[in-house]
Design an enzyme around this catalytic site. Structure first.
Site, short mmCIF file in Angstrom:
data_model
loop_
_atom_site.label_atom_id
_atom_site.label_comp_id
_atom_site.label_asym_id
_atom_site.label_seq_id
_atom_site.Cartn_x
_atom_site.Cartn_y
_atom_site.Cartn_z
N HIS A 195 1.03 -1.21 0.15
CA HIS A 195 0.10 0.09 -0.14
C HIS A 195 0.93 1.34 0.07
O HIS A 195 0.53 2.31 -0.50
CB HIS A 195 -0.98 -0.10 1.30
N GLU A 439 -11.27 -9.69 -4.26
CA GLU A 439 -9.83 -9.95 -3.91
C GLU A 439 -9.41 -11.12 -3.45
O GLU A 439 -8.21 -11.35 -3.12
CB GLU A 439 -9.41 -8.61 -3.00
N ASP A 463 -4.87 -7.30 -4.40
CA ASP A 463 -4.76 -8.53 -3.22
C ASP A 463 -5.31 -9.65 -3.99
O ASP A 463 -4.84 -10.89 -3.39
CB ASP A 463 -6.03 -8.27 -2.24
N CYS A 510 -10.04 -2.26 -9.98
CA CYS A 510 -9.42 -1.02 -9.51
C CYS A 510 -8.07 -1.39 -8.81
O CYS A 510 -7.67 -0.59 -8.08
CB CYS A 510 -10.44 -0.37 -8.25
#
Ligand code: PEP
Ligand code: MG
Length: 581
Positions: A195, A439, A463, A510
């Site tokens: 992240h 995910e 993920d 996304c």
């Protein structure tokens, strides 16, 4: 002599600047002058933080399994003894009283003094004991920071335009660094889709991670080049090399400026298929960049960043005000609010420990799992999303679903909160779409089940890839396996797209794969029509969409999915890449 170090490229762009080396957790410490009448309170804060550190260590000590080697317990005992030593409990208090500074700063000064003594030692073993000092200092400082409200409102001018070099950085660190105006960063650990790295891309900060032992070769104040595209850090560069990189910086600026002509253009393939191009937003302030790239909405707002760099949860009104402002800026374009995805590599100071001691925090209490466990975190956010939906097209999105039961639990809570709002006569959109992120492989395999109960799906490849190929996205040692083109990953994507079209609901993507130009045409060919990408990538993806004839590449994409011949795969990628209508 010029040297280069190699790591993992995380965000395009080149930064050239002087290096500032930071120790983990030391970033957040700045000197603050305190009033005379506050000095004794500050000393009490310090003592409490030391007491708490001792309490934590004693708890850890008590819970050590009997099978653990004795040396581990001995380490903890050493740290407990150090916390009792005047060097940590009394000396910082003296510094606070004498210089009227904040407790964090006093602890840092004391740390620097102790570490300097260790660094002078000839004995290699004793030199490594500075790690014990850092460990103990970290514990005290963490406790001090947990009980502090606002930090770093005033940017630290010393960090402006510097290149930060650290063993590792968290997303929260990076938010602070951007606030201070740093030019780039280098870390010794970390993966491309951690992240922190994603945030770096969206903030446009060039960076290279996984540069092992970088701190051995690069020193404070040295000038380095950070090449965030190729994953290289260049030190002691001569004028010729510097000039070359400056030219590349200019080229990139020109390329980005050239794409601006596409800002107002619709995203449509050459054979007339309209593609939705949304933006991923990490911080509310990023919303302004949507205008610069002509995004037609937000496909992912990562709300968890609102929970960082603070010791409490945002309350309902704070959530609401942030969403409301974003809705106003979007002026009718949709805002997809993802409920907090806290945990794993996005820890926060407030709330329960999401697994700092767990062997695999990425498989632990994270995202919707944590939210369902902690109503005090989740419910205010849900109420705020519902209230915000009265002011514009809001969509709510649930991260990291692994079973349909979680969807049902969330929908139950939403129903309860809707009733509550109705009773209180508070407006909300009765038809606000609620979607889920795909995910986790189990969710992709059961996407047809999710598609019945949700209004839309969004594939979170960051993920999905880590869980499908069983690697931790922050671990650079296995990052070579992190491959969006792994046939297992592609099949999961295809299954999700098929489930969406069968159920007649939208499926977006996304994850970072959606914003990576290497995969755009393959994804178009597989049937993806909604991309949500970080703003800096949006125009480039639009350019690819607008120069693709979808019908002519669907065959290549399907063949890519089904062939096991590596040469043919390369050929197919080249064919997709070279496609110009
Ligand atoms: C993803 O996993 O692809 C995603 C978009 O969510 P995040 O990167 O925030 O985990
Ligand atoms: Mg995710």
């Amino acid at each position: 002599m010029t040297f280069s170090l190699h790591g993992v490229a995380v965000s395009r762009g080149i930064a050239i600047g002087r290096v500032h080396v930071v120790e983990r957790n030391q970033l957040e410490i700045t000197e603050i002058r305190i009033d005379e009448d506050e000095v004794e309170n500050e000393v009490v804060r310090l003592h409490k933080a030391v007491q708490l550190a001792k309490q934590h260590l004693r708890e850890v000590r008590e819970h050590i399994p009997s099978s653990t080697p004795l040396e581990i317990a001995a380490f903890i005992d050493t740290h407990l003894l150090m916390l009792d030593d005047a060097a940590f409990s009394e000396e910082p208090a003296r510094i606070v009283r004498q210089t009227r500074c904040n407790a964090e700063w006093a602890v840092k000064l004391q740390r620097d003094a102790l570490v300097a003594v260790f660094d002078e030692m000839d004995d290699a073993y004793l030199r490594t004991r500075r790690d014990d000092v850092d460990n103990v200092v970290d514990r005290i400082i963490r406790n001090l920071l947990r009980h502090q409200q606002l930090r770093h409102e005033v940017p630290d001018q010393k960090l402006k335009a510097m290149i930060i070099l650290a063993s590792d950085l968290t997303p929260a660190d990076l938010v602070l660094l951007q606030h201070h105006g740093v030019a780039g960063f280098v870390t010794e650990f970390g993966g491309q889709t951690s992240h922190m790295s994603i945030l770096a891309r969206s903030l446009g900060i060039p960076g290279v991670v996984g540069v092992h032992h970088a701190r051995r070769y690069i020193k404070e104040d040295e000038t380095v080049i950070v090449d965030g595209e190729d994953g290289v850090v260049v030190g002691a560069a001569d004028e010729r090399i510097l000039a070359e990189y400056r030219e590349r910086q200019d080229q990139r600026r020109r390329y980005v400026a050239g794409l601006q002509v596409l800002r107002e253009a619709p995203a449509v393939t050459l054979d007339g298929v309209s593609i939705t191009l949304h933006a991923n937003i990490d911080l509310p302030g990023d919303i302004d960049s949507l205008r610069d790239v002509g995004a037609n909405g937000v496909g992912l707002y990562r709300t968890e960043f609102m929970f960082m760099n603070r010791s409490d949860y945002p309350d309902e009104d704070e959530h609401f005000n942030v969403y409301r402002q974003m809705i106003d800026t979007l002026a009718g374009a949709p805002l997809t609010i993802r409920t907090a995805d806290i945990g794993a590599d996005k820890p926060t100071d407030a709330g329960p420990d999401t697994g700092s001691l767990a062997a695999n925090p990425a498989l632990g209490l994270r995202a919707i799992r944590l939210c369902l466990r902690e109503p005090s975190l989740f419910w205010p956010q849900l109420r705020a999303i519902l209230r915000a939906s009265a002011f514009g097209p809001v969509r709510m999105m649930i991260p990291m679903l692994s079973s349909i039961d979680e969807v049902r639990q969330v929908l139950d809570v939403v129903a309860t909160l809707r009733n509550e709002l109705r009773r209180r006569d508070i407006a909300f959109d009765e038809n606000m779409p609620i979607g889920g992120m795909i995910e986790v492989p189990a969710a992709a395999i059961c996407a047809d089940i999710f598609a019945v109960e949700l209004d839309f799906l969004s594939i979170g490849t960051n993920d999905l890839i880590q869980y499908a190929v069983a690697i931790d996205r922050v671990n650079d040692a296995v990052s070579y396996l992190y491959d969006p083109l792994n046939p297992g990953v592609l099949r999961l994507i295809q299954m999700t797209l098929d489930a969406g079209s069968k159920a007649g609901i939208a499926v977006a993507m996304c994850g970072e794969m959606a914003g990576d130009r290497r995969y755009t045409r393959l994804l178009l060919g597989l049937g993806l029509t909604e991309f949500s990408v970080h703003p800096a990538a949006l125009l480039e993806i639009k350019h690819l969409v607008n120069t693709t004839h979808r019908a002519s590449i669907q065959g290549y994409a399907q063949e890519f999915l089904n062939t096991t011949d590596a040469n043919r795969k390369r050929e197919l990628l080249a064919l997709l890449d070279g496609q110009q209508g």
